[in-house]
Scaffold this active site. Structure first.
Site, PDB file in Angstrom:
ATOM      1  N   LEU A 105      -3.572   2.563   4.907  1.00 50.20           N
ATOM      2  CA  LEU A 105      -4.316   1.536   5.079  1.00 50.20           C
ATOM      3  C   LEU A 105      -6.085   1.883   5.084  1.00 50.20           C
ATOM      4  CD1 LEU A 105      -2.340  -0.920   7.293  1.00 50.20           C
ATOM      5  CD2 LEU A 105      -2.496  -0.997   4.844  1.00 50.20           C
ATOM      6  N   ALA A 109     -17.949  -0.514  -1.564  1.00 48.25           N
ATOM      7  CA  ALA A 109     -16.780  -1.226  -0.431  1.00 48.25           C
ATOM      8  C   ALA A 109     -17.219  -2.500   0.103  1.00 48.25           C
ATOM      9  CB  ALA A 109     -16.914  -0.178   0.788  1.00 48.25           C
ATOM     10  N   GLU A 154     -27.737  18.262 -11.934  1.00 45.74           N
ATOM     11  CA  GLU A 154     -27.521  16.879 -12.653  1.00 45.74           C
ATOM     12  C   GLU A 154     -27.920  16.767 -14.084  1.00 45.74           C
ATOM     13  OE1 GLU A 154     -27.050  13.267 -13.704  1.00 45.74           O
ATOM     14  OE2 GLU A 154     -26.693  13.672 -11.578  1.00 45.74           O
ATOM     15  N   CYS A 160     -12.276   4.151   1.109  1.00 43.31           N
ATOM     16  CA  CYS A 160     -13.468   3.918   1.866  1.00 43.31           C
ATOM     17  C   CYS A 160     -13.318   4.770   3.228  1.00 43.31           C
ATOM     18  CB  CYS A 160     -13.741   2.577   1.915  1.00 43.31           C
ATOM     19  SG  CYS A 160     -15.183   2.140   3.056  1.00 43.31           S
ATOM     20  N   GLU A 178       0.727  -1.285  -0.089  1.00 45.75           N
ATOM     21  CA  GLU A 178      -0.017  -0.144  -0.117  1.00 45.75           C
ATOM     22  C   GLU A 178       0.991   1.229   0.083  1.00 45.75           C
ATOM     23  OE1 GLU A 178      -2.360   2.974  -0.268  1.00 45.75           O
ATOM     24  OE2 GLU A 178      -3.285   0.948  -0.294  1.00 45.75           O
ATOM     25  N   VAL A 195     -25.117   9.454  -5.554  1.00 40.40           N
ATOM     26  CA  VAL A 195     -25.109   9.200  -4.190  1.00 40.40           C
ATOM     27  C   VAL A 195     -24.037  10.189  -3.679  1.00 40.40           C
ATOM     28  CG1 VAL A 195     -24.426   7.507  -2.685  1.00 40.40           C
ATOM     29  CG2 VAL A 195     -25.630   6.758  -4.588  1.00 40.40           C
ATOM     30  N   LYS A 198     -19.699   9.641   6.377  1.00 39.53           N
ATOM     31  CA  LYS A 198     -20.551   9.266   7.675  1.00 39.53           C
ATOM     32  C   LYS A 198     -20.429   9.722   8.910  1.00 39.53           C
ATOM     33  CE  LYS A 198     -21.837   7.215   4.058  1.00 39.53           C
ATOM     34  NZ  LYS A 198     -21.267   7.434   2.636  1.00 39.53           N
ATOM     35  N   GLY A 250     -23.415  16.983 -10.118  1.00 43.08           N
ATOM     36  CA  GLY A 250     -23.737  15.453  -9.998  1.00 43.08           C
ATOM     37  C   GLY A 250     -24.568  15.265  -8.917  1.00 43.08           C
ATOM     38  N   HIS A 279     -41.720  -5.015  18.278  1.00 39.81           N
ATOM     39  CA  HIS A 279     -42.374  -3.854  18.351  1.00 39.81           C
ATOM     40  C   HIS A 279     -42.184  -2.896  19.444  1.00 39.81           C
ATOM     41  CE1 HIS A 279     -45.997  -1.125  17.986  1.00 39.81           C
ATOM     42  NE2 HIS A 279     -46.132  -1.146  19.393  1.00 39.81           N
TER      43      HIS A 279
END
Length: 479
Positions: free
Chosen positions: A36, A317, A196, A40, A32, A176, A49, A173, A438
């Site tokens: 590492l 990913a 878009e 993602c 790599e 997603v 996120k 764009g 529930h």
């Protein structure tokens, strides 16, 4: 040094492939050049996120009075949000390094180039292996738009390096990545314009869900322009607009238009990192820059495998990770095959979107569709979430689930239930008969399954006219 397997690239596919190879007892090296975790962990899934979670907390705090919680003025500190994101990334990055070491994988830092079918040159030194797994990932695409290299024109990678929040944004764009960034900054109260070129944002997502999300985004201050062809990007001064702004020029319905902001994000897809690693020298077959592979993840050279974004399959990913496990198994002589029939996809909007399999429009044959509106779910109401829906597509003869689409809080967690059933070729009747706890948002999945046969008890009875609509109807794809 001679290895059983050399893995080139330490992203989610590569680092897990290396660990899986080691667990099979194969002497493994992981090469790599950067950090590492790949795109993602470092420039994609995890940092976006983390920021979206911060924005969600800010939104909840700002609206706490709706739930009887009195707060003072709520503000956010974007620099601290960015620092939080970096702490998460660094913690996970260290975890990957520890896992590789614990499993006996040799991590080699450097850029690897294929010298021949069994040798990589890394930092000027040869690394030889009986098998190779190529997992070099992808990079943000930069289309040939005049001015795209200008100041304050950023790719998705570069946006994640910001420590200050832009005042106004133009996003090129509506896929997603673009829509997730629109969600992030709109939740923080920033005006956002999304341009878009296609007739709709989020191509491939169910039309009804896209329409619902579009309405929600527009209410939060996102201006969405579809059918917009970007022609140039100029500075505000050049375009006779506010100095310091970025002006995006585009064509819409034959007319020339402008959209301005303090920052422009270019999110028009990703391209494989296949140049400069010796593919042509070794004779590895490619198609439009992607490496051609079969179901075992082998290239045209049997002991060289390719996984992840460079294969041109599904750029997610979790797909790369699964491909890596398949490649590792075949390196160990296990003869495993990759199956793309039940791959879930997620969009981290608010509410979230998750989907799997086909929509009714994509079926091309008669199907049944059961649906349920989020407004009928008690847990969602408790959370203050009233807008969303779930749709389940099934075979009218066998009941086998062919696909599902969810717009709801934590939809990205709930889609795994559908994925597991589809993997086992389960039926909508079995899903309907599964007792769901529930109160939970997951009950909407059970209710949609009940609706397939017109037996949903937690929705108003439908008239015959409504039954001919989107619910538990046999639908055909229109030409």
């Amino acid at each position: 040094m001679i290895y059983d397997v050399a893995v080139l690239g330490g992203g989610p596919g590569g680092y897990e492939a290396a660990i899986r190879c080691a667990r099979y007892g194969l002497k493994t090296a992981l090469i790599e050049a950067g950090e590492l975790g790949g795109a993602c962990l470092n420039r994609g899934c995890i940092p976006t996120k983390a920021l979206l979670h911060c924005a969600e907390l800010y939104h909840n705090a700002a609206h706490a009075a709706d739930f009887g919680i009195e707060t003072n003025t709520v503000n956010f500190d974007y620099a601290k949000m960015a620092a939080y994101k970096e702490r998460i990334v660094e913690h996970l990055r260290r975890g990957i390094a520890s896992l590789e070491k614990a499993h006996g994988v040799t991590v080699i830092r450097g850029f690897g180039i294929l010298q021949d079918a069994n040798t990589l040159i890394v930092n000027g030194e040869p690394v030889s292996a009986a098998n190779m797994i190529l997992a070099v990932g992808s990079a943000p695409s930069r289309p040939p738009i005049p001015g795209i290299d200008g100041r304050d024109v950023l790719t998705s990678d570069e946006v994640l390096s910001l420590t200050t929040c832009p005042d106004r944004l133009v996003i090129i764009g509506g896929g997603v990545i673009g829509i997730e960034f629109a969600t992030l900054f709109a939740t923080l109260g920033r005006p956002v314009t999304v341009l878009e070129m296609l007739p709709s944002i989020l191509p491939g997502v169910d039309r009804e869900i896209v329409a619902a999300l579009t309405h929600i985004l527009e209410e939060t201050g996102v201006r969405i322009v579809t059918g917009a062809k970007v022609t140039a990007i100029r500075s505000g001064k050049e375009a006779n607009l506010r100095q310091g702004d970025v002006c995006v020029e585009y064509e819409y319905d034959g007319d020339s238009k402008q959209a301005a902001g303090t920052c422009c994000i270019v999110s028009v897809g990703r391209i494989p990192r296949t140049t400069g690693i010796g593919l042509d020298q070794v004779g590895i077959a490619q198609e439009k820059g992607f490496i051609r592979v079969d179901e075992t993840m082998r290239t045209n050279i049997p002991h060289i495998y390719a996984i992840g974004d460079i294969t041109g399959k599904i750029q997610l990913a979790h797909v790369a990770t699964t491909q890596g496990m398949i490649a590792a198994a075949n390196c160990a002589g296990k003869q495993d095959l990759m199956d793309y029939s039940s791959v879930p996809a997620c969009v981290y909007t608010s509410p979230e979107i998750a989907y799997i399999g086909i929509t009714a429009e994509e079926a091309g044959r008669p199907v049944k569709v059961g649906s349920f509106d989020l407004a009928g779910n008690g847990k969602a109401m408790i959370m203050g979430e009233k807008r969303g829906l779930v749709k389940i597509v099934s075979d009218p003869d066998t009941g086998e689930i062919l696909g599902a689409q969810i717009l709801a809080p934590r939809a990205t967690d709930m889609i795994a239930e559908i994925a597991a059933i589809m993997r086992c070729e389960g039926t909508v009747e079995e899903l309907a008969a599964t007792i769901h706890p529930h109160p939970t948002v997951s009950e909407i999945i059970m209710e949609a399954a009940h609706d397939t046969e017109g037996m949903c008890c937690n929705a108003p009875p439908k008239t015959m006219k409504e039954k001919g609509g989107a619910h538990h109807e046999i639908r055909h794809k229109h030409a």
